[in-house]
Design a protein around this motif. Structure first.
Motif, PDB file in Angstrom:
ATOM      1  N   SER A  28       0.975  -1.438  -0.075  1.00  0.00           N
ATOM      2  CA  SER A  28       0.133  -0.058  -0.022  1.00  0.00           C
ATOM      3  C   SER A  28       0.822   1.323   0.090  1.00  0.00           C
ATOM      4  O   SER A  28       0.477   2.193  -0.845  1.00  0.00           O
ATOM      5  N   ALA A  29       1.985   1.070   0.606  1.00  0.00           N
ATOM      6  CA  ALA A  29       2.862   2.467   0.685  1.00  0.00           C
ATOM      7  C   ALA A  29       3.519   2.600  -0.524  1.00  0.00           C
ATOM      8  O   ALA A  29       3.646   3.795  -1.164  1.00  0.00           O
ATOM      9  N   GLU A  30       3.652   1.667  -1.406  1.00  0.00           N
ATOM     10  CA  GLU A  30       4.295   1.716  -2.718  1.00  0.00           C
ATOM     11  C   GLU A  30       3.278   2.190  -3.729  1.00  0.00           C
ATOM     12  O   GLU A  30       3.533   2.782  -4.572  1.00  0.00           O
ATOM     13  N   HIS A  31       2.004   1.832  -3.397  1.00  0.00           N
ATOM     14  CA  HIS A  31       0.857   2.059  -4.417  1.00  0.00           C
ATOM     15  C   HIS A  31      -0.304   2.569  -3.552  1.00  0.00           C
ATOM     16  O   HIS A  31      -1.286   2.031  -3.317  1.00  0.00           O
ATOM     17  N   PRO A  32      -0.220   3.779  -3.233  1.00  0.00           N
ATOM     18  CA  PRO A  32      -1.220   4.509  -2.239  1.00  0.00           C
ATOM     19  C   PRO A  32      -2.748   4.650  -2.869  1.00  0.00           C
ATOM     20  O   PRO A  32      -3.527   4.749  -2.340  1.00  0.00           O
ATOM     21  N   ASP A  33      -2.654   4.584  -4.282  1.00  0.00           N
ATOM     22  CA  ASP A  33      -3.958   4.874  -4.870  1.00  0.00           C
ATOM     23  C   ASP A  33      -4.547   3.534  -4.981  1.00  0.00           C
ATOM     24  O   ASP A  33      -5.830   3.460  -5.741  1.00  0.00           O
ATOM     25  N   GLN A  34      -4.220   2.359  -4.826  1.00  0.00           N
ATOM     26  CA  GLN A  34      -4.735   1.141  -5.167  1.00  0.00           C
ATOM     27  C   GLN A  34      -6.004   0.779  -4.019  1.00  0.00           C
ATOM     28  O   GLN A  34      -5.327   0.744  -3.072  1.00  0.00           O
ATOM     29  N   THR A  35      -7.050   0.351  -4.411  1.00  0.00           N
ATOM     30  CA  THR A  35      -7.805  -0.189  -3.388  1.00  0.00           C
ATOM     31  C   THR A  35      -7.613  -1.778  -3.344  1.00  0.00           C
ATOM     32  O   THR A  35      -7.394  -2.265  -4.068  1.00  0.00           O
ATOM     33  N   ILE A  36      -7.496  -2.124  -1.852  1.00  0.00           N
ATOM     34  CA  ILE A  36      -7.124  -3.369  -1.487  1.00  0.00           C
ATOM     35  C   ILE A  36      -8.131  -3.991  -1.255  1.00  0.00           C
ATOM     36  O   ILE A  36      -9.309  -3.750  -0.302  1.00  0.00           O
ATOM     37  N   TYR A  37      -8.662  -5.404  -1.579  1.00  0.00           N
ATOM     38  CA  TYR A  37      -9.764  -6.218  -1.167  1.00  0.00           C
ATOM     39  C   TYR A  37      -9.129  -7.303  -0.269  1.00  0.00           C
ATOM     40  O   TYR A  37      -8.265  -8.012  -0.803  1.00  0.00           O
ATOM     41  N   ARG A  38      -9.941  -7.442   0.911  1.00  0.00           N
ATOM     42  CA  ARG A  38      -9.366  -8.261   2.065  1.00  0.00           C
ATOM     43  C   ARG A  38     -10.312  -9.536   1.949  1.00  0.00           C
ATOM     44  O   ARG A  38     -11.336  -9.544   2.392  1.00  0.00           O
ATOM     45  N   LEU A  39      -9.681 -10.704   1.514  1.00  0.00           N
ATOM     46  CA  LEU A  39     -10.242 -11.835   1.799  1.00  0.00           C
ATOM     47  C   LEU A  39      -9.441 -12.862   2.582  1.00  0.00           C
ATOM     48  O   LEU A  39      -9.663 -14.070   2.306  1.00  0.00           O
ATOM     49  N   GLY A  40      -8.741 -12.261   3.708  1.00  0.00           N
ATOM     50  CA  GLY A  40      -7.893 -12.993   4.224  1.00  0.00           C
ATOM     51  C   GLY A  40      -8.209 -13.381   5.443  1.00  0.00           C
ATOM     52  O   GLY A  40      -8.648 -14.354   5.981  1.00  0.00           O
ATOM     53  N   ILE A  41      -8.350 -12.505   6.550  1.00  0.00           N
ATOM     54  CA  ILE A  41      -8.659 -12.871   7.827  1.00  0.00           C
ATOM     55  C   ILE A  41     -10.231 -13.338   8.071  1.00  0.00           C
ATOM     56  O   ILE A  41     -10.986 -12.674   7.339  1.00  0.00           O
ATOM     57  N   GLY A  42     -10.302 -14.044   8.981  1.00  0.00           N
ATOM     58  CA  GLY A  42     -11.590 -14.732   9.038  1.00  0.00           C
ATOM     59  C   GLY A  42     -12.330 -13.870  10.233  1.00  0.00           C
ATOM     60  O   GLY A  42     -12.605 -14.301  11.221  1.00  0.00           O
ATOM     61  N   ASN A  43     -12.898 -12.660   9.737  1.00  0.00           N
ATOM     62  CA  ASN A  43     -13.667 -11.815  10.633  1.00  0.00           C
ATOM     63  C   ASN A  43     -14.967 -11.575   9.932  1.00  0.00           C
ATOM     64  O   ASN A  43     -15.080 -11.039   8.903  1.00  0.00           O
ATOM     65  N   THR A  44     -15.816 -11.555  10.862  1.00  0.00           N
ATOM     66  CA  THR A  44     -17.376 -11.340  10.260  1.00  0.00           C
ATOM     67  C   THR A  44     -17.207  -9.609  10.002  1.00  0.00           C
ATOM     68  O   THR A  44     -16.616  -8.883  10.604  1.00  0.00           O
ATOM     69  N   THR A  45     -18.192  -9.411   9.160  1.00  0.00           N
ATOM     70  CA  THR A  45     -18.456  -7.979   8.795  1.00  0.00           C
ATOM     71  C   THR A  45     -19.940  -7.537   8.823  1.00  0.00           C
ATOM     72  O   THR A  45     -19.978  -6.213   8.618  1.00  0.00           O
ATOM     73  N   GLU A  46     -20.960  -8.415   8.854  1.00  0.00           N
ATOM     74  CA  GLU A  46     -22.368  -7.857   8.913  1.00  0.00           C
ATOM     75  C   GLU A  46     -22.823  -7.544  10.273  1.00  0.00           C
ATOM     76  O   GLU A  46     -22.356  -8.112  11.074  1.00  0.00           O
ATOM     77  N   PRO A  47     -23.725  -6.545  10.233  1.00  0.00           N
ATOM     78  CA  PRO A  47     -24.234  -6.151  11.596  1.00  0.00           C
ATOM     79  C   PRO A  47     -25.015  -6.957  12.439  1.00  0.00           C
ATOM     80  O   PRO A  47     -25.332  -8.016  11.729  1.00  0.00           O
ATOM     81  N   LEU A  48     -24.834  -6.925  13.868  1.00  0.00           N
ATOM     82  CA  LEU A  48     -25.744  -7.779  14.822  1.00  0.00           C
ATOM     83  C   LEU A  48     -27.422  -7.590  14.221  1.00  0.00           C
ATOM     84  O   LEU A  48     -27.579  -6.780  13.779  1.00  0.00           O
ATOM     85  N   THR A  49     -27.991  -8.729  14.491  1.00  0.00           N
ATOM     86  CA  THR A  49     -29.334  -8.741  13.992  1.00  0.00           C
ATOM     87  C   THR A  49     -30.346  -8.119  15.318  1.00  0.00           C
ATOM     88  O   THR A  49     -29.918  -8.066  16.472  1.00  0.00           O
ATOM     89  N   PRO A  50     -31.620  -7.750  14.958  1.00  0.00           N
ATOM     90  CA  PRO A  50     -32.330  -6.948  15.793  1.00  0.00           C
ATOM     91  C   PRO A  50     -32.926  -7.561  16.768  1.00  0.00           C
ATOM     92  O   PRO A  50     -32.583  -6.978  17.757  1.00  0.00           O
ATOM     93  N   THR A  51     -33.021  -9.099  16.932  1.00  0.00           N
ATOM     94  CA  THR A  51     -33.052  -9.733  18.148  1.00  0.00           C
ATOM     95  C   THR A  51     -32.010  -9.758  19.108  1.00  0.00           C
ATOM     96  O   THR A  51     -32.339  -9.603  20.226  1.00  0.00           O
ATOM     97  N   ILE A  52     -30.865  -9.695  18.462  1.00  0.00           N
ATOM     98  CA  ILE A  52     -29.772  -9.921  19.258  1.00  0.00           C
ATOM     99  C   ILE A  52     -29.397  -8.593  20.079  1.00  0.00           C
ATOM    100  O   ILE A  52     -29.234  -8.373  21.238  1.00  0.00           O
ATOM    101  N   LEU A  53     -29.835  -7.364  19.107  1.00  0.00           N
ATOM    102  CA  LEU A  53     -29.402  -6.112  19.766  1.00  0.00           C
ATOM    103  C   LEU A  53     -30.233  -5.914  20.678  1.00  0.00           C
ATOM    104  O   LEU A  53     -29.985  -5.350  21.790  1.00  0.00           O
ATOM    105  N   GLN A  54     -31.599  -6.227  20.731  1.00  0.00           N
ATOM    106  CA  GLN A  54     -32.600  -6.083  21.572  1.00  0.00           C
ATOM    107  C   GLN A  54     -32.236  -6.802  23.101  1.00  0.00           C
ATOM    108  O   GLN A  54     -32.333  -6.068  23.997  1.00  0.00           O
ATOM    109  N   GLY A  55     -31.555  -7.886  22.939  1.00  0.00           N
ATOM    110  CA  GLY A  55     -31.014  -8.575  24.372  1.00  0.00           C
ATOM    111  C   GLY A  55     -29.966  -7.893  24.639  1.00  0.00           C
ATOM    112  O   GLY A  55     -29.915  -7.773  25.806  1.00  0.00           O
ATOM    113  N   LEU A  56     -28.974  -7.369  23.923  1.00  0.00           N
ATOM    114  CA  LEU A  56     -27.963  -6.641  24.541  1.00  0.00           C
ATOM    115  C   LEU A  56     -28.261  -5.393  25.051  1.00  0.00           C
ATOM    116  O   LEU A  56     -28.148  -4.914  26.326  1.00  0.00           O
ATOM    117  N   HIS A  57     -29.596  -4.824  24.257  1.00  0.00           N
ATOM    118  CA  HIS A  57     -29.766  -3.218  24.869  1.00  0.00           C
ATOM    119  C   HIS A  57     -30.579  -3.559  26.029  1.00  0.00           C
ATOM    120  O   HIS A  57     -30.184  -2.695  27.335  1.00  0.00           O
TER     121      HIS A  57
END
Ligand SMILES: *Cc1c(COP(=O)(O)O)cnc(C)c1O
Length: 421
Positions: A28-57
């Motif tokens: 990235s430092a060598e190519h600052p204008d390139q968009t990087i697509y991350r398909l590497g780390i197994g980390n979730t990306t989508e938000p918590l769902t309504p029922t779960i949010l309610q439980g937390l709240h």
């Protein structure tokens, strides 16, 4: 004079993900204008769902009032959550007791800590390739010798070699091998290969463990990604498993709790080692957790109860379906390009053989990693980072926003230069 734990110095080549991050930063430092697509780390990306949010709240609100405030809870987890876990297993015909459930702040810490239950001289068997914590926790606990780079293994650890021939799920030693393994780590659906053990494969391991009084540590963090009803989601679906298996699992990948933090271990009363009575390991883990752990966050536990409700499970399954559609998109694009892809049908990981390099030999894992980064700006995980048997493969993760997955796939289609077929 304090001296450090010398076992840390045995850990080979640092941790995989920092090395990936270093290479991406450098690019990235060598190519600052390139968009990087991350398909590497197994980390979730989508938000918590309504029922779960309610439980937390709701729990946060309760903590703000004198009448409903709670401090430390049971180290084993709140009764409501343990009962909900028992009901969750009952959905699949598995009967367990709340006293066999140990709620934790995630399966990774449990996977690191569980080896502590077993005698120092135990023969530990770990799949190759594997999620790194199983090996590293045993190294740090002083159960191995030095890393042998030529063999790609630590002295004293027994590796269960995965390969295309065994579907990335090694069988137990046969009767003619007469080999004693004491503690066996199995992960299904597997990270990184995406392979899922069949009922027959797990039965063979359970039979081996009962015959040899070995203990299986079964990591089921991706159980809910199994779509095929014939495949077992819990090792306790297998006859005899309660005598010989501990199951570790997690809300991280099913309900998007990677940052919320919540998991659980099942240590059955019936589980025994050669030198213990029934119930002793369960009591030992209870003792361990009560002494070294003060329980998972009460807010997270209320989220977990909500996740296990009927609506919570339905919403979590929709999250899983979203990631599995990502997996399908990646798989079909890679196959169209002629790449050899397995996994990704009952697991969020695709295991991809590296293509042939300029010299006619298959590229190394890190070489294909670099090629994908430099030509298509796509970050994957080199298979070699999960163990020597992962050399010659990379892992694509299906966790990501759909538009990023589609853009990554388009970049690969348009820019990756593969050898002529
Ligand atoms: C993500 C993952 C876990 C879950 O870890 P948590 O600590 O519960 O977030 C466990 N095992 C494997 C193989 C994983 O990939």
């Amino acid at each position: 004079m304090a001296k450090l734990n010398p076992n840390y110095r045995k850990l080979s080549a640092g941790y995989l993900f920092p090395e990936i991050a270093r290479r991406v930063r450098e690019y990235s430092a060598e190519h600052p204008d390139q968009t990087i697509y991350r398909l590497g780390i197994g980390n979730t990306t989508e938000p918590l769902t309504p029922t779960i949010l309610q439980g937390l709240h709701d729990r946060v609100t309760a903590l703000g009032e004198r009448g409903t405030y709670t401090g430390y809870g049971d180290e084993q987890g709140e009764a409501e959550l343990r009962d909900a876990l028992v009901a969750y297993y009952a959905q699949r015909g598995v009967t367990l007791d709340p006293g066999e459930m140990f709620v934790s702040d995630g399966a990774k810490a449990d996977a690191a800590n569980i080896q502590n239950l077993f005698a120092q001289g135990s023969v530990m068997a770990i799949q190759n390739p594997a999620y790194p914590v199983y090996v590293d926790s045993n190294v740090v606990a002083g159960r191995t010798g030095e890393y042998d780079a030529a063999a790609g293994a630590y002295a004293g650890l027994r590796l269960l070699e995965g390969s295309p021939d065994n579907g990335w799920f090694a069988a137990p030693p046969g009767p003619e091998q007469d080999e004693q393994l004491d503690v066996v780590y199995l992960c299904s659906p597997n990270n990184p290969t995406g392979a899922v053990a069949t009922r027959e494969q797990l039965q063979a391991w359970v039979d081996y463990a009962r015959q040899h009084r070995a203990v299986i540590i079964f990591d089921a963090a991706y159980a809910e990604f199994i779509a095929d009803p014939e495949l077992p989601r819990s090792i306790y679906e297998i006859e005899g498993a309660r005598e010989c298996a501990i199951e570790l699992t997690s809300f991280s990948k099913f309900s998007g709790f990677t940052g919320v933090r919540l998991g659980w271990a099942v240590v059955p009363y019936a589980l025994r080692t050669e030198d213990s009575e029934q119930g002793e390991l369960n009591r030992m883990w209870n003792r361990r957790q009560s002494t070294f752990f003060n329980g998972a966050s009460n807010i997270a536990q209320s989220g977990g109860v909500a996740a296990l409700s009927e609506a919570g499970q339905r919403e979590s399954r929709a999250l899983v379906a979203y990631y599995m559609e990502n997996a399908r998109i990646i798989r079909s694009a890679l196959r169209e390009l002629g790449l050899d892809v397995t996994g990704g049908d009952n697991a969020p990981y695709l295991w991809v053989r590296t293509p042939t390099g300029p010299d006619g030999q298959p590229l190394g894992s890190w070489d294909f990693f670099d090629q994908l980064l430099r030509e298509a700006q796509v970050v994957v995980t080199p298979g070699a980072g999960f163990g020597s048997a992962g050399e010659g493969y990379v892992r694509f993760s299906a966790f990501g926003h759909r538009e990023n997955i589609e853009a990554a796939v388009q970049s690969i289609r348009g820019k990756l230069r593969l050898p002529e077929r």
